[in-house]
Scaffold this motif. Structure first.
Motif, PDB file in Angstrom:
ATOM      1  N   THR A 401     -33.350  -9.257 -11.387  1.00 60.08           N
ATOM      2  CA  THR A 401     -32.768  -8.454 -10.318  1.00 60.08           C
ATOM      3  C   THR A 401     -31.355  -8.941 -10.027  1.00 60.08           C
ATOM      4  N   VAL A 402     -30.648  -8.160  -9.244  1.00 64.28           N
ATOM      5  CA  VAL A 402     -29.292  -8.536  -8.857  1.00 64.28           C
ATOM      6  C   VAL A 402     -29.116  -8.367  -7.357  1.00 64.28           C
ATOM      7  N   SER A 403     -28.200  -9.135  -6.811  1.00 66.79           N
ATOM      8  CA  SER A 403     -27.739  -8.958  -5.441  1.00 66.79           C
ATOM      9  C   SER A 403     -26.305  -8.455  -5.487  1.00 66.79           C
ATOM     10  N   ILE A 404     -25.956  -7.585  -4.539  1.00 63.61           N
ATOM     11  CA  ILE A 404     -24.656  -6.919  -4.599  1.00 63.61           C
ATOM     12  C   ILE A 404     -23.974  -6.987  -3.240  1.00 63.61           C
ATOM     13  N   GLY A 405     -22.724  -7.411  -3.234  1.00 63.79           N
ATOM     14  CA  GLY A 405     -21.892  -7.352  -2.047  1.00 63.79           C
ATOM     15  C   GLY A 405     -20.847  -6.263  -2.204  1.00 63.79           C
ATOM     16  N   VAL A 406     -20.698  -5.423  -1.170  1.00 70.77           N
ATOM     17  CA  VAL A 406     -19.811  -4.265  -1.242  1.00 70.77           C
ATOM     18  C   VAL A 406     -18.737  -4.369  -0.174  1.00 70.77           C
ATOM     19  N   ALA A 407     -17.494  -4.239  -0.564  1.00 64.96           N
ATOM     20  CA  ALA A 407     -16.369  -4.171   0.373  1.00 64.96           C
ATOM     21  C   ALA A 407     -15.591  -2.898   0.092  1.00 64.96           C
ATOM     22  N   ASN A 408     -15.106  -2.277   1.134  1.00 60.53           N
ATOM     23  CA  ASN A 408     -14.383  -1.007   0.984  1.00 60.53           C
ATOM     24  C   ASN A 408     -12.926  -1.193   1.359  1.00 60.53           C
ATOM     25  N   HIS A 409     -12.043  -0.598   0.562  1.00 53.37           N
ATOM     26  CA  HIS A 409     -10.607  -0.665   0.835  1.00 53.37           C
ATOM     27  C   HIS A 409     -10.098   0.744   1.137  1.00 53.37           C
ATOM     28  N   ASP A 410      -9.660   0.949   2.352  1.00 54.43           N
ATOM     29  CA  ASP A 410      -9.059   2.213   2.752  1.00 54.43           C
ATOM     30  C   ASP A 410      -7.578   1.960   2.988  1.00 54.43           C
ATOM     31  N   PRO A 411      -6.705   2.416   2.094  1.00 56.39           N
ATOM     32  CA  PRO A 411      -5.276   2.090   2.221  1.00 56.39           C
ATOM     33  C   PRO A 411      -4.630   2.691   3.458  1.00 56.39           C
ATOM     34  N   VAL A 412      -5.261   3.684   4.047  1.00 56.59           N
ATOM     35  CA  VAL A 412      -4.706   4.291   5.259  1.00 56.59           C
ATOM     36  C   VAL A 412      -5.136   3.512   6.491  1.00 56.59           C
ATOM     37  N   ALA A 413      -6.431   3.149   6.530  1.00 59.87           N
ATOM     38  CA  ALA A 413      -6.958   2.474   7.713  1.00 59.87           C
ATOM     39  C   ALA A 413      -6.553   1.020   7.786  1.00 59.87           C
ATOM     40  N   ARG A 414      -6.434   0.364   6.623  1.00 59.24           N
ATOM     41  CA  ARG A 414      -6.110  -1.060   6.620  1.00 59.24           C
ATOM     42  C   ARG A 414      -4.639  -1.296   6.970  1.00 59.24           C
ATOM     43  N   VAL A 415      -4.379  -2.411   7.592  1.00 57.72           N
ATOM     44  CA  VAL A 415      -2.999  -2.811   7.848  1.00 57.72           C
ATOM     45  C   VAL A 415      -2.419  -3.353   6.553  1.00 57.72           C
ATOM     46  N   SER A 416      -1.384  -2.694   6.057  1.00 59.25           N
ATOM     47  CA  SER A 416      -0.820  -3.092   4.763  1.00 59.25           C
ATOM     48  C   SER A 416       0.118  -4.269   4.929  1.00 59.25           C
ATOM     49  N   ARG A 417      -0.001  -5.222   4.031  1.00 56.80           N
ATOM     50  CA  ARG A 417       0.907  -6.373   4.014  1.00 56.80           C
ATOM     51  C   ARG A 417       1.943  -6.200   2.923  1.00 56.80           C
ATOM     52  N   LYS A 418       3.047  -6.871   3.079  1.00 57.51           N
ATOM     53  CA  LYS A 418       4.032  -6.870   1.996  1.00 57.51           C
ATOM     54  C   LYS A 418       3.497  -7.626   0.797  1.00 57.51           C
ATOM     55  N   ASP A 419       2.726  -8.671   1.055  1.00 55.56           N
ATOM     56  CA  ASP A 419       2.134  -9.439  -0.020  1.00 55.56           C
ATOM     57  C   ASP A 419       0.748  -8.876  -0.315  1.00 55.56           C
ATOM     58  N   HIS A 420       0.662  -8.031  -1.332  1.00 53.51           N
ATOM     59  CA  HIS A 420      -0.605  -7.367  -1.630  1.00 53.51           C
ATOM     60  C   HIS A 420      -1.616  -8.322  -2.252  1.00 53.51           C
ATOM     61  N   THR A 421      -1.150  -9.501  -2.698  1.00 56.53           N
ATOM     62  CA  THR A 421      -2.080 -10.514  -3.180  1.00 56.53           C
ATOM     63  C   THR A 421      -3.003 -10.967  -2.057  1.00 56.53           C
ATOM     64  N   LEU A 422      -2.453 -11.074  -0.820  1.00 55.07           N
ATOM     65  CA  LEU A 422      -3.270 -11.449   0.327  1.00 55.07           C
ATOM     66  C   LEU A 422      -4.310 -10.376   0.621  1.00 55.07           C
ATOM     67  N   ASP A 423      -3.916  -9.109   0.521  1.00 52.64           N
ATOM     68  CA  ASP A 423      -4.872  -8.011   0.701  1.00 52.64           C
ATOM     69  C   ASP A 423      -6.006  -8.121  -0.309  1.00 52.64           C
ATOM     70  N   MET A 424      -5.657  -8.400  -1.554  1.00 53.64           N
ATOM     71  CA  MET A 424      -6.668  -8.483  -2.599  1.00 53.64           C
ATOM     72  C   MET A 424      -7.603  -9.657  -2.353  1.00 53.64           C
ATOM     73  N   GLU A 425      -7.035 -10.796  -1.984  1.00 50.80           N
ATOM     74  CA  GLU A 425      -7.872 -11.967  -1.708  1.00 50.80           C
ATOM     75  C   GLU A 425      -8.805 -11.708  -0.537  1.00 50.80           C
ATOM     76  N   ALA A 426      -8.299 -11.006   0.477  1.00 45.51           N
ATOM     77  CA  ALA A 426      -9.138 -10.697   1.633  1.00 45.51           C
ATOM     78  C   ALA A 426     -10.275  -9.759   1.253  1.00 45.51           C
TER      79      ALA A 426
END
Length: 489
Positions: A401-426
């Motif tokens: 079996t597998v366990s799954i973690g799901v995160a959603n990225h909404d580019p409109v709802a999220r506060v965009s950073r200049k450093d998109h690496t931080l967004d990706m890490e988050a």
């Protein structure tokens, strides 16, 4: 040293070409193998060998087989030309040499040669060269199209045998092809196209995305013979003049086709090798590096496109360490391969699945909302759980079996950073926390991440199947509290 060679070397030097001189055929062969020149210019009459014999020797040696060769002779009668072309020469020029046409011819051949050298320098491994050789020698033959203004009259190429081409197409069809997959491999521009549209049509075809890599052979009307060099400089790979000799035309087209097939083969071999560099060698999925690069590109906003949401899934095989410890790493590898196969069978064509590390996989689902991503994650979980694994070396059926973690990225709802690496890490951290939640609450579950915008408990889907413990004769163990995050699952 003959006066002719001195003059020719001076002309080449004036055109900023470096040259090496050989006084015999044997010396020419030695120089070619030692220095790998970009092009060979050779007289048909050498003290020790005939030019065509040297040409054949160069073509027979893999080190020099793809070097362009131009022969020149005071006798350019039909038999001399045919013998030289049959031996592998790219062209046969008459002495005294027309300097303007000679330089145009050299430029055309060097353009093609430099492209081939670029492919070879990028594909230095034996894999690339072997793939290219097999593709070029065993692949399907090239399709040649006669491009006409008036297809009914075959573009005024009346003395050109129809055995030399496979189809007749109109110029508009080539400028705006409706079926790119059916494009020919070589274009013969008929005399009527050149008369009506001028030589600029060559550069026009060269500028179009779908035809820029296709070799163009210009069938020049007799009155336009002085413009042969211009046709080459505008992008034609070969120029044939009226009246057309069928055998000579066939030999020249054969040379064009061979270069085209070799270039295509090298391009495909390099593409295959680059693809292998992005793949995990065990599962054939994308590797972590490619997965992270792909995710990074998805995080960067692009004003030219709709900013659609996407979901990130981290998928981890439950109790994988116990499989390795009980049945060995070879059995574990086979489980990883089967899990990858099942994951691939569920996802969509535009989803990106990568092996993130060990028994963990990363999956991006473009265009899916959080609820749609949860449904997809459930489909994935069930595809693994629904049928036991039959693994060589493991007695009986293996339940995985597998366990799954799901995160959603909404580019409109999220506060965009200049450093998109931080967004990706988050985003990865959110999916990782959700995966940890699924593990801590019993495994074989889908857990949704808690984003900064949602102040509620993580939604964790429970199922009747309590554990992902392997059921194929695994040793029993007592219940113990959930392990800390440092534990390897």
């Amino acid at each position: 040293m003959s006066l002719g060679r001195i003059v020719l070397r001076a002309k080449l030097s004036a055109a900023c070409y470096d040259s090496l001189l050989a006084v015999s055929g044997a010396a020419a062969l030695k120089l070619a193998r030692t220095f790998q020149p970009d092009l060979v210019l050779m007289d048909c009459s050498l003290p020790d060998m005939a030019g065509p014999d040297v040409c054949r020797a160069l073509r027979a040696d893999p080190q020099t087989a793809h070097i362009p060769i131009v022969l020149f002779s005071s006798d350019t009668g039909r038999e001399t030309r045919l013998e030289a072309l049959a031996a592998g020469a790219d062209d046969v020029l008459r002495k005294p040499l027309d300097e303007s046409y000679l330089l145009s011819r050299l430029r055309a051949l060097l353009r093609k040669s430099s492209t081939e050298r670029d492919y070879q320098s990028q594909g230095k491994t034996s894999l690339s060269l072997d793939l290219a050789h097999r593709k070029a020698t065993t692949g399907p033959g090239a399709r040649i199209a006669l491009v006409c203004h008036d297809t009914a009259s075959r573009g005024l190429a009346h003395d050109l045998s129809d055995r030399l081409y496979d189809q007749v197409v109109s110029l508009p069809e080539m400028l705006n092809p409706t079926r790119p997959e059916a494009l020919p491999d070589v274009l013969l521009l008929s005399p009527d196209v050149i008369e009506l549209h001028g030589l600029a049509i060559i550069s026009e075809l060269r500028s179009r995305e779908l035809t820029r890599d296709l070799p163009i052979v210009a069938l020049m009307p007799a009155p336009l013979r002085p413009l042969r060099g211009m046709a080459l400089d505008l992008g034609a790979e070969e120029v044939l003049q009226e009246p057309f000799d069928d055998l000579e035309t066939q030999l020249r087209l054969s040379s064009v086709v061979k270069r085209k097939l070799w270039a295509d083969a090298m391009r495909e071999a390099l593409s295959a090798e680059l693809d292998l560099a992005t793949r995990d060698p065990l599962t054939a999925l994308f590797n972590r590096r490619h997965g992270m690069l792909h995710l990074g590109r998805m995080m960067i906003p692009d004003d030219r496109q709709d900013r659609t949401p996407f979901a990130l899934l981290l998928i981890d095989i439950d109790n994988f360490k116990r499989i390795n410890d009980t049945f060995g790493h070879l059995a574990g590898d086979r489980v990883l391969i089967e899990v990858a196969r099942r994951l691939n069978s569920v996802i969509r064509a535009n989803d990106m699945l990568a092996r993130y590390g060990g028994e963990e996989f990363l999956l991006t689902l473009p265009g899916l909302s959080a609820s749609a991503a949860r449904k997809m994650a459930e489909r994935i979980r069930k595809s693994i759980e629904s049928e036991s694994f039959s693994v060589k070396g493991v007695p009986g059926a293996l339940r995985v079996t597998v366990s799954i973690g799901v995160a959603n990225h909404d580019p409109v709802a999220r506060v965009s950073r200049k450093d998109h690496t931080l967004d990706m890490e988050a985003l990865i951290d959110e999916a990782d926390r959700a995966l940890h939640q699924a593990k801590e609450t019993g495994r074989n579950r889908v857990s949704m991440a808690v984003t900064p915008k949602v102040a509620q408990a993580a939604c964790c889907l429970s199922h009747d199947h309590a554990s992902a413990a392997v059921s194929a004769r695994l040793p029993a163990r007592q219940h113990r509290p959930a392990a800390p995050r440092a534990t390897v699952y």
